[in-house]
Design an enzyme around this catalytic site. Sequence first.
Site, PDB file in Angstrom:
ATOM      1  N   TYR A 122     -28.756  14.604  -8.908  1.00 56.92           N
ATOM      2  CA  TYR A 122     -30.082  14.198  -9.354  1.00 56.92           C
ATOM      3  C   TYR A 122     -30.921  15.394  -9.799  1.00 56.92           C
ATOM      4  CZ  TYR A 122     -29.329   9.505  -7.436  1.00 56.92           C
ATOM      5  OH  TYR A 122     -28.860   8.235  -7.170  1.00 56.92           O
ATOM      6  N   LYS A 134     -16.666  13.184  -0.253  1.00 53.52           N
ATOM      7  CA  LYS A 134     -15.487  12.901  -1.083  1.00 53.52           C
ATOM      8  C   LYS A 134     -14.688  14.196  -1.177  1.00 53.52           C
ATOM      9  CE  LYS A 134     -13.021  10.060  -3.614  1.00 53.52           C
ATOM     10  NZ  LYS A 134     -12.181   9.049  -2.943  1.00 53.52           N
ATOM     11  N   ASP A 191     -15.700   6.211  -0.333  1.00 54.12           N
ATOM     12  CA  ASP A 191     -15.137   4.910  -0.671  1.00 54.12           C
ATOM     13  C   ASP A 191     -14.763   4.138   0.591  1.00 54.12           C
ATOM     14  OD1 ASP A 191     -13.332   6.983  -0.390  1.00 54.12           O
ATOM     15  OD2 ASP A 191     -12.052   6.399  -2.070  1.00 54.12           O
ATOM     16  N   ASP A 225     -27.887   7.267  -1.855  1.00 52.25           N
ATOM     17  CA  ASP A 225     -28.636   6.287  -2.634  1.00 52.25           C
ATOM     18  C   ASP A 225     -27.862   4.975  -2.721  1.00 52.25           C
ATOM     19  OD1 ASP A 225     -30.474   5.096  -4.278  1.00 52.25           O
ATOM     20  OD2 ASP A 225     -30.187   6.436  -5.976  1.00 52.25           O
ATOM     21  N   ASP A 239     -28.504   1.147  -0.311  1.00 51.55           N
ATOM     22  CA  ASP A 239     -28.722  -0.150  -0.947  1.00 51.55           C
ATOM     23  C   ASP A 239     -27.659  -1.146  -0.498  1.00 51.55           C
ATOM     24  OD1 ASP A 239     -30.870   0.925  -2.242  1.00 51.55           O
ATOM     25  OD2 ASP A 239     -30.249   0.314  -4.252  1.00 51.55           O
TER      26      ASP A 239
END
Length: 352
Positions: A142, A189, A221, A245, A249
Amino acid sequence: MKLNIALLPGDGIGPEVICQAVKCVDAVCRKFGHEASYHFAYVGAGAIDRYGDAFPEITYQTCLEADAVLFGAVGDPKYDNDPTAKVRPEQGLLAMRKQLGLYANLRPVETFKSLVHQSPLKEELVDGADFLVIRELTGGMYFGEKGRLDGGDTAYDTNIYHRYEIERILKQAFEFAMRRRKHLTVVDKANVLESSRLWRQIAQEMAPQYPEVTTDYMFVDNASMKLITGPKFFDVIVTENTFGDILTDEASVVSGSMGLLASASIGEHTGVYEPIHGSWPQAAGQNIANPLAAILSAAMMFEYAFGMMEEGKAIRKAVAASIENNIVTSDLATSSKAFSTIEVGDWVAAHI
């Protein structure tokens, strides 16, 4: 005690839900003998329209001078649908986080007994789930270098992390784990990304400093699957900006609605307390948005910004009571009447 609060309602449903949160803050102040003063400032699309800047200097100064920031949401379709726009509402959110040094985003996820049937997941999976996601907030893709090449036909975003950024967010995570059930899951990851390998390396270096904490590591994942198949496994999750992020959600399905998830962003300067649901511009002005996440964000503000645990508890008890009594908006009302944003806010404030 005098509470100096910056109000940044923002865009879409932000002003509506923040209005209800303010009602509840005022109710708490009356109950416990505090005095709140509010200082309004523009952010997001409204700030662009007024100042040409999504997080103008005047808003930054208002935040710096406050004890806490109560923030709604940013986002507007006129910018979402224009890929060529140079200034976007979301830039205000990123600028606020960066300029205030808000490197740690805390997103608690818990279930309400009377709402477990609302989750799309099986009741036995979510009943009793209670975990905290700690998302690094000022690094990663970001904020990394980004741009276009080949006349605009090639795009790149740089995912960059420095050791100090990782160490400070992991320190927060270990300390919160010590205050909870002493279980920390580091999500990365590391089998693919070099930045994730640095995260895992530093976490492994720091873990011996917290021998009481059980530390495990999970690829993002796998973590995204585990959130759905076994959310009660988690106590504290810590992860980088982009993964956090997405995962938070996703975690909204555990509680039954994104309209229930509050957050606190803390770091070097004034903390920001906000619902995670976004601006939902399609619902703006319709008096249907769920204000409970914003109200619970106000509870987090009392707890984290002012150390007022009883005041935060009073808000949480009132929210739980509104849910138990079916005083809820349409996203939670399945077999009962749906109440408006204002009606829910009034009920919770009156209960406090």
